[in-house]
Design a protein around this motif. Sequence first.
Motif, PDB file in Angstrom:
ATOM      1  N   ARG A  10       0.816  -1.224   0.000  1.00  0.00           N
ATOM      2  CA  ARG A  10       0.000   0.000   0.000  1.00  0.00           C
ATOM      3  C   ARG A  10       0.847   1.271   0.000  1.00  0.00           C
ATOM      4  O   ARG A  10       0.338   2.368   0.233  1.00  0.00           O
ATOM      5  CB  ARG A  10      -0.915   0.022   1.229  1.00  0.00           C
ATOM      6  CG  ARG A  10      -2.090  -0.930   1.127  1.00  0.00           C
ATOM      7  CD  ARG A  10      -2.918  -0.886   2.400  1.00  0.00           C
ATOM      8  NE  ARG A  10      -3.388   0.459   2.740  1.00  0.00           N
ATOM      9  CZ  ARG A  10      -4.461   1.052   2.186  1.00  0.00           C
ATOM     10  NH1 ARG A  10      -5.148   0.424   1.288  1.00  0.00           N
ATOM     11  NH2 ARG A  10      -4.819   2.260   2.555  1.00  0.00           N
ATOM     12  N   SER A  11       2.151   1.115  -0.218  1.00  0.00           N
ATOM     13  CA  SER A  11       3.008   2.307  -0.190  1.00  0.00           C
ATOM     14  C   SER A  11       3.828   2.370  -1.478  1.00  0.00           C
ATOM     15  O   SER A  11       3.878   1.406  -2.244  1.00  0.00           O
ATOM     16  CB  SER A  11       3.941   2.238   1.022  1.00  0.00           C
ATOM     17  OG  SER A  11       4.785   1.127   0.894  1.00  0.00           O
ATOM     18  N   SER A  12       4.476   3.513  -1.684  1.00  0.00           N
ATOM     19  CA  SER A  12       5.347   3.638  -2.854  1.00  0.00           C
ATOM     20  C   SER A  12       6.637   4.338  -2.448  1.00  0.00           C
ATOM     21  O   SER A  12       6.675   5.041  -1.428  1.00  0.00           O
ATOM     22  CB  SER A  12       4.642   4.430  -3.959  1.00  0.00           C
ATOM     23  OG  SER A  12       4.287   5.709  -3.468  1.00  0.00           O
ATOM     24  N   ARG A  16      -0.350   5.233   1.157  1.00  0.00           N
ATOM     25  CA  ARG A  16      -1.635   5.713   0.662  1.00  0.00           C
ATOM     26  C   ARG A  16      -2.719   5.403   1.687  1.00  0.00           C
ATOM     27  O   ARG A  16      -3.463   4.440   1.557  1.00  0.00           O
ATOM     28  CB  ARG A  16      -1.950   5.062  -0.668  1.00  0.00           C
ATOM     29  CG  ARG A  16      -3.049   5.785  -1.349  1.00  0.00           C
ATOM     30  CD  ARG A  16      -3.301   5.274  -2.711  1.00  0.00           C
ATOM     31  NE  ARG A  16      -4.533   5.889  -3.176  1.00  0.00           N
ATOM     32  CZ  ARG A  16      -5.319   5.324  -4.039  1.00  0.00           C
ATOM     33  NH1 ARG A  16      -5.037   4.150  -4.535  1.00  0.00           N
ATOM     34  NH2 ARG A  16      -6.405   5.935  -4.425  1.00  0.00           N
ATOM     35  N   ARG A  41      -3.069   9.058  -4.034  1.00  0.00           N
ATOM     36  CA  ARG A  41      -1.782   8.398  -4.251  1.00  0.00           C
ATOM     37  C   ARG A  41      -0.732   9.450  -4.625  1.00  0.00           C
ATOM     38  O   ARG A  41      -1.029  10.383  -5.365  1.00  0.00           O
ATOM     39  CB  ARG A  41      -1.931   7.395  -5.400  1.00  0.00           C
ATOM     40  CG  ARG A  41      -0.643   6.668  -5.752  1.00  0.00           C
ATOM     41  CD  ARG A  41      -0.861   5.809  -6.975  1.00  0.00           C
ATOM     42  NE  ARG A  41      -1.742   4.687  -6.686  1.00  0.00           N
ATOM     43  CZ  ARG A  41      -1.348   3.534  -6.120  1.00  0.00           C
ATOM     44  NH1 ARG A  41      -0.089   3.377  -5.797  1.00  0.00           N
ATOM     45  NH2 ARG A  41      -2.204   2.572  -5.895  1.00  0.00           N
ATOM     46  N   SER A  55       1.961  10.397  -6.848  1.00  0.00           N
ATOM     47  CA  SER A  55       2.646  10.029  -8.097  1.00  0.00           C
ATOM     48  C   SER A  55       3.100  11.327  -8.748  1.00  0.00           C
ATOM     49  O   SER A  55       2.305  12.038  -9.357  1.00  0.00           O
ATOM     50  CB  SER A  55       1.719   9.230  -9.029  1.00  0.00           C
ATOM     51  OG  SER A  55       0.471   9.871  -9.107  1.00  0.00           O
TER      52      SER A  55
END
Length: 398
Positions: free
Chosen positions: A94-96, A254, A259, A261
């Motif tokens: 669930r993360s970036s 998130r 999100r 990006s």
Amino acid sequence: MIEVERSWEDLTDWQRSLREQFPIITAHPDLAYLDSAATSQKPRAVLEAVREYLVGGNANAGRGTYPWANATTAMVERARERVKAFLGDPEPGRSSVHFVSGTTEGLRRIALDWLTELLDDGDEIVAPFADHQANLSPWLEARDALARRGVGVRVVEMPRQAGSGDYDTEALAGVVGPRTRFVALTHVHHVYGGDMNVHRVREAVGPDAVVCLDAAQSVGHLPVSVAELDVDFVVFSGHKALALPGTGAVWARRARGPRFSPSGWDGTPNTVGIASLATALDWLDAAGLERIDRWCAGLAARLTEGLLELAAFEVLGCQLSLAGDSPVQRRASIVAFRHERIDSGDLGFVLYSHGFMVRSDSHCQAGAEPGDGSVRVSLHVYNTVEEVDGLLAVLREL
Ligand code: PLP
């Protein structure tokens, strides 16, 4: 001090074996590098990873289909997962992770590519007005960009305690309200060296506000757990955490808001820097963040105690809480001080004439006035008790 003394005894051999892994340190036995808050030195493993990547298969990432290009793409993806694991991310799905050139770029991207989409007219940001300029300017820029679109957003000052520089979470509870959408914090202050007790902030701001952590001075120095801190963004500079210059990362969860990006065309990533960062994180984990923290906090405590005995010096930030297990604010790896008569810039020159490399200016602190300069000693795992004692001996002579 008893706690600190004990920490030398059980960590000395461990520290010596790590120090030997820094070629630049062992090549200059007459010099003491005491400016790791600006940038860190690199262990052999990182230098070798850089060479291995450049000699063994340097290519662009996410573009070609031949083996070097595929391996580079896979290395970058692995590095993202490495950052998540390093930060103790409990939900990596669930993360970036976005690679950036450092904390400055990371915070600006959050401000200009993400925060401006989150905020509505009347919303509020809480920001630290006496931390690094990199953790204030982006939020003011976001406010100004929104104002040009007719969206009015207020930037409110994060309250802090007089003296220690630590955040005042009791006062914070009075500052936040239903329109507080975003709170920008620093984990370890880059001048005062204090751990800013950010784990207390979530309770004060409530469950809905987005919390963004500038971890430039904590990642690589102490365990940083996104789960324990309950933050939404963590931004750090790889070059301060034993990796190459031009590296850094934004970790984004998130959970609150859209999100993350970053917009626009990113171009070629800093692949060699990313390779160095993944190896640096491996090295730090293997060395043990808890021990690195204990070592550096112990050295900082020794230096602080020594300085407090010298009447002509003023130590900035927290004065108490020297031991590693102190329940009150503790100092991490940074000690800043000034002399009652000698200009800090001059003191920096004097110290270098004895082989000590320190920083002496106002350290990019937001709101700093021309007379606010100080000498900053910032430590890492390659620094020794002898270096701290040697520095104190010179200061005592003054
Ligand atoms: N935030 C803090 C607390 C820092 O100490 C620094 C650098 O000293 C920065 C942000 C900016 O980091 P960079 O220059 O790597 O972007």
